[in-house]
Write a protein that holds these residues in place. Sequence first.
Motif, PDB file in Angstrom:
ATOM      1  N   ALA A 193       0.848  -1.206   0.000  1.00  0.00           N
ATOM      2  CA  ALA A 193       0.000   0.000   0.000  1.00  0.00           C
ATOM      3  C   ALA A 193       0.880   1.252   0.000  1.00  0.00           C
ATOM      4  CB  ALA A 193      -0.926  -0.009   1.212  1.00  0.00           C
ATOM      5  N   GLY A 194       1.984   1.212   0.749  1.00  0.00           N
ATOM      6  CA  GLY A 194       2.912   2.341   0.793  1.00  0.00           C
ATOM      7  C   GLY A 194       3.548   2.586  -0.573  1.00  0.00           C
ATOM      8  N   TYR A 195       3.941   1.497  -1.212  1.00  0.00           N
ATOM      9  CA  TYR A 195       4.547   1.597  -2.548  1.00  0.00           C
ATOM     10  C   TYR A 195       3.605   2.303  -3.521  1.00  0.00           C
ATOM     11  CZ  TYR A 195       5.594  -0.120  -7.268  1.00  0.00           C
ATOM     12  OH  TYR A 195       5.804  -0.208  -8.615  1.00  0.00           O
ATOM     13  N   TYR A 196       2.349   1.874  -3.548  1.00  0.00           N
ATOM     14  CA  TYR A 196       1.394   2.484  -4.490  1.00  0.00           C
ATOM     15  C   TYR A 196       1.115   3.951  -4.168  1.00  0.00           C
ATOM     16  CZ  TYR A 196       0.350  -1.712  -7.119  1.00  0.00           C
ATOM     17  OH  TYR A 196       0.447  -2.788  -7.955  1.00  0.00           O
ATOM     18  N   MET A 281      -0.072  16.175   7.499  1.00  0.00           N
ATOM     19  CA  MET A 281      -0.284  15.188   6.442  1.00  0.00           C
ATOM     20  C   MET A 281      -1.751  15.209   6.034  1.00  0.00           C
ATOM     21  SD  MET A 281       2.262  12.142   7.551  1.00  0.00           S
ATOM     22  CE  MET A 281       2.385  12.350   9.315  1.00  0.00           C
ATOM     23  N   LEU A 282      -2.032  14.719   4.834  1.00  0.00           N
ATOM     24  CA  LEU A 282      -3.363  14.898   4.265  1.00  0.00           C
ATOM     25  C   LEU A 282      -4.233  13.649   4.339  1.00  0.00           C
ATOM     26  CD1 LEU A 282      -2.109  16.836   1.132  1.00  0.00           C
ATOM     27  CD2 LEU A 282      -3.250  17.816   3.123  1.00  0.00           C
ATOM     28  N   ALA A 283      -3.637  12.497   4.624  1.00  0.00           N
ATOM     29  CA  ALA A 283      -4.428  11.265   4.628  1.00  0.00           C
ATOM     30  C   ALA A 283      -3.717  10.165   5.405  1.00  0.00           C
ATOM     31  CB  ALA A 283      -4.658  10.798   3.188  1.00  0.00           C
ATOM     32  N   LEU A 284      -4.497   9.169   5.827  1.00  0.00           N
ATOM     33  CA  LEU A 284      -3.924   7.924   6.346  1.00  0.00           C
ATOM     34  C   LEU A 284      -3.948   6.918   5.199  1.00  0.00           C
ATOM     35  CD1 LEU A 284      -5.678   7.424   9.829  1.00  0.00           C
ATOM     36  CD2 LEU A 284      -3.518   8.587   9.310  1.00  0.00           C
ATOM     37  N   VAL A 285      -3.021   5.971   5.232  1.00  0.00           N
ATOM     38  CA  VAL A 285      -3.009   4.918   4.217  1.00  0.00           C
ATOM     39  C   VAL A 285      -2.997   3.581   4.928  1.00  0.00           C
ATOM     40  CG1 VAL A 285      -1.783   3.916   2.263  1.00  0.00           C
ATOM     41  CG2 VAL A 285      -1.573   6.369   2.728  1.00  0.00           C
ATOM     42  N   SER A 286      -3.898   2.673   4.554  1.00  0.00           N
ATOM     43  CA  SER A 286      -3.852   1.349   5.172  1.00  0.00           C
ATOM     44  C   SER A 286      -3.809   0.268   4.098  1.00  0.00           C
ATOM     45  CB  SER A 286      -5.042   1.153   6.109  1.00  0.00           C
ATOM     46  OG  SER A 286      -5.985   0.300   5.527  1.00  0.00           O
ATOM     47  N   GLY A 287      -3.385  -0.913   4.512  1.00  0.00           N
ATOM     48  CA  GLY A 287      -3.250  -2.034   3.574  1.00  0.00           C
ATOM     49  C   GLY A 287      -4.507  -2.878   3.505  1.00  0.00           C
ATOM     50  N   GLU A 288      -5.630  -2.334   3.962  1.00  0.00           N
ATOM     51  CA  GLU A 288      -6.861  -3.125   3.968  1.00  0.00           C
ATOM     52  C   GLU A 288      -7.301  -3.505   2.554  1.00  0.00           C
ATOM     53  OE1 GLU A 288      -9.345  -1.341   7.708  1.00  0.00           O
ATOM     54  OE2 GLU A 288      -8.599   0.018   6.167  1.00  0.00           O
ATOM     55  N   SER A 289      -7.900  -4.701   2.474  1.00  0.00           N
ATOM     56  CA  SER A 289      -8.416  -5.193   1.204  1.00  0.00           C
ATOM     57  C   SER A 289      -9.782  -5.804   1.491  1.00  0.00           C
ATOM     58  CB  SER A 289      -7.423  -6.216   0.659  1.00  0.00           C
ATOM     59  OG  SER A 289      -8.008  -6.972  -0.342  1.00  0.00           O
ATOM     60  N   PRO A 315      -5.183   1.689  -0.951  1.00  0.00           N
ATOM     61  CA  PRO A 315      -4.798   1.393  -2.332  1.00  0.00           C
ATOM     62  C   PRO A 315      -5.070  -0.053  -2.739  1.00  0.00           C
ATOM     63  CG  PRO A 315      -3.020   2.499  -1.155  1.00  0.00           C
ATOM     64  CD  PRO A 315      -4.064   2.160  -0.136  1.00  0.00           C
ATOM     65  N   LEU A 316      -5.169  -0.972  -1.772  1.00  0.00           N
ATOM     66  CA  LEU A 316      -5.319  -2.389  -2.119  1.00  0.00           C
ATOM     67  C   LEU A 316      -6.754  -2.878  -1.973  1.00  0.00           C
ATOM     68  CD1 LEU A 316      -2.153  -3.754  -0.282  1.00  0.00           C
ATOM     69  CD2 LEU A 316      -2.347  -2.735  -2.547  1.00  0.00           C
ATOM     70  N   LEU A 317      -7.680  -1.946  -1.803  1.00  0.00           N
ATOM     71  CA  LEU A 317      -9.055  -2.302  -1.468  1.00  0.00           C
ATOM     72  C   LEU A 317      -9.609  -3.445  -2.323  1.00  0.00           C
ATOM     73  CD1 LEU A 317     -11.417  -1.314   0.389  1.00  0.00           C
ATOM     74  CD2 LEU A 317     -12.335  -0.252  -1.668  1.00  0.00           C
ATOM     75  N   THR A 318      -9.342  -3.411  -3.622  1.00  0.00           N
ATOM     76  CA  THR A 318      -9.970  -4.399  -4.514  1.00  0.00           C
ATOM     77  C   THR A 318      -8.984  -5.460  -5.011  1.00  0.00           C
ATOM     78  OG1 THR A 318      -9.486  -3.045  -6.446  1.00  0.00           O
ATOM     79  CG2 THR A 318     -11.575  -2.640  -5.338  1.00  0.00           C
TER      80      THR A 318
END
Length: 395
Positions: A193-196, A281-289, A315-318
């Motif tokens: 998720a961080g990479y994307y 910072m403007l957003a949180l990012v999680s690896g949830e799918s 980013p990995l939601l789907t």
Amino acid sequence: MAEIKTDRILVRFGELSNKGKNRNLFVRQLIQNLKYQLSNYPDIRYRNQFDRIMIELNGADSDEVLERARHVFGIRSLSPVVVTPMDFELINEASLELMKQEKVGTFKVDTNRKDKTLNFKSNDLNLSVAKTILSQTEHRVDVHNPDIRIRIDVDAEKASIAVKTVLGAQGFPIGVGGKALLLLSGGIDSPVAGYYTMKRGVEIECIHFAAPPYTTIQALDKVKQLAEKLCVYQPRIKLHVVPFTEIQLEIYKKAHPAYTVVLMRRAMMKIAERVMHENKMLALVSGESLGQVASQTLQSMASIQDAMDGLILRPLLTFDKNDIIDVAKKINTYETSILPYEDCCTIFSVTNPITKPKLKIVLLEEAKCELDELIDVAYKSIETTEIRYHQETYL
Ligand code: ATP
Ligand code: MG
């Protein structure tokens, strides 16, 4: 003739290259990021040539620089180039030497005259170079589907010759899209998720929740290793480590077991939100799918998101897990992610977490716990370090 060495690297931009005002911002950030990634090579110079950047190596090793630069987001492709004076004989010789270093196959010569007043046609030079190569190597011509495209840019004074083109990292230069806070666990998903996120031009900081002594120093070390692997894209990454044990113990002592995971995630969001705002910072990012585990149903995600104000990127939601694993392997985080470890979530895991929690009940369960002060203390006890790129990690 002296040995031909590529002394420059030509950088072609990615998708934003011709978008009005953004273009300048994009190019400036890209050059800054290249300088940052290549700061080990102080003699390198960067020339902004409107629709491309020329890296002048000044003695730096072409292969090493290429290897670093190909991980810089915002670049479509890169070519090592040789520059000669504008002279057919010298261009022929240099092209021949470069082609001798390539595996035998098919080729095509593509000349681009920048200066249209030159007293020859592009095709004259194409033919001249092709003839030289055909007569002295085993390479063959294929103008439709060549293995190698010899690209020659000429003006009145000089020619630059490229035979090799390497795919860039694509995306946008890190920094053009602001900054976000990545929830980094020790698992497979969050580094991907961080990479994307970085790939879309967003700089990241990381936050990790640790539950010592239930989680070990090795588990934390693994998270640091993952952050370090992401440093190949962003050479310095801040890592905020939150002591989360007291919060977890309180939740597990007081709340219904089926709700503990959701409550724990809500507490994480509350702390992450503060760190995010504190550091602009403007957003949180999680690896949830979606659907991957009980806490990643729409109902769970909605109940978790309710705990904070602001944007959460997933980013990995789907993504299917297999696809996430493929990317993790590609970006070299997979081997670290699968090392055995305990995450604060696995240590305190319950057998039957609720998959479709109702927010009303979640809030009732949360009210049974005295979390506000514990969250304050955890926030104040955050330890922040800066993780840096180490070349050895990638060799
Ligand atoms: P991962 O493989 O990244 O651990 P996962 O599939 O195991 O993900 P969960 O454990 O449910 O999923 O976590 C979902 C997301 O919540 C993670 O991708 C990560 O972004 C965040 N997260 C989970 N545990 C932690 C933690 N200890 N610290 C920081 N973030 C976490
Ligand atoms: Mg996990």
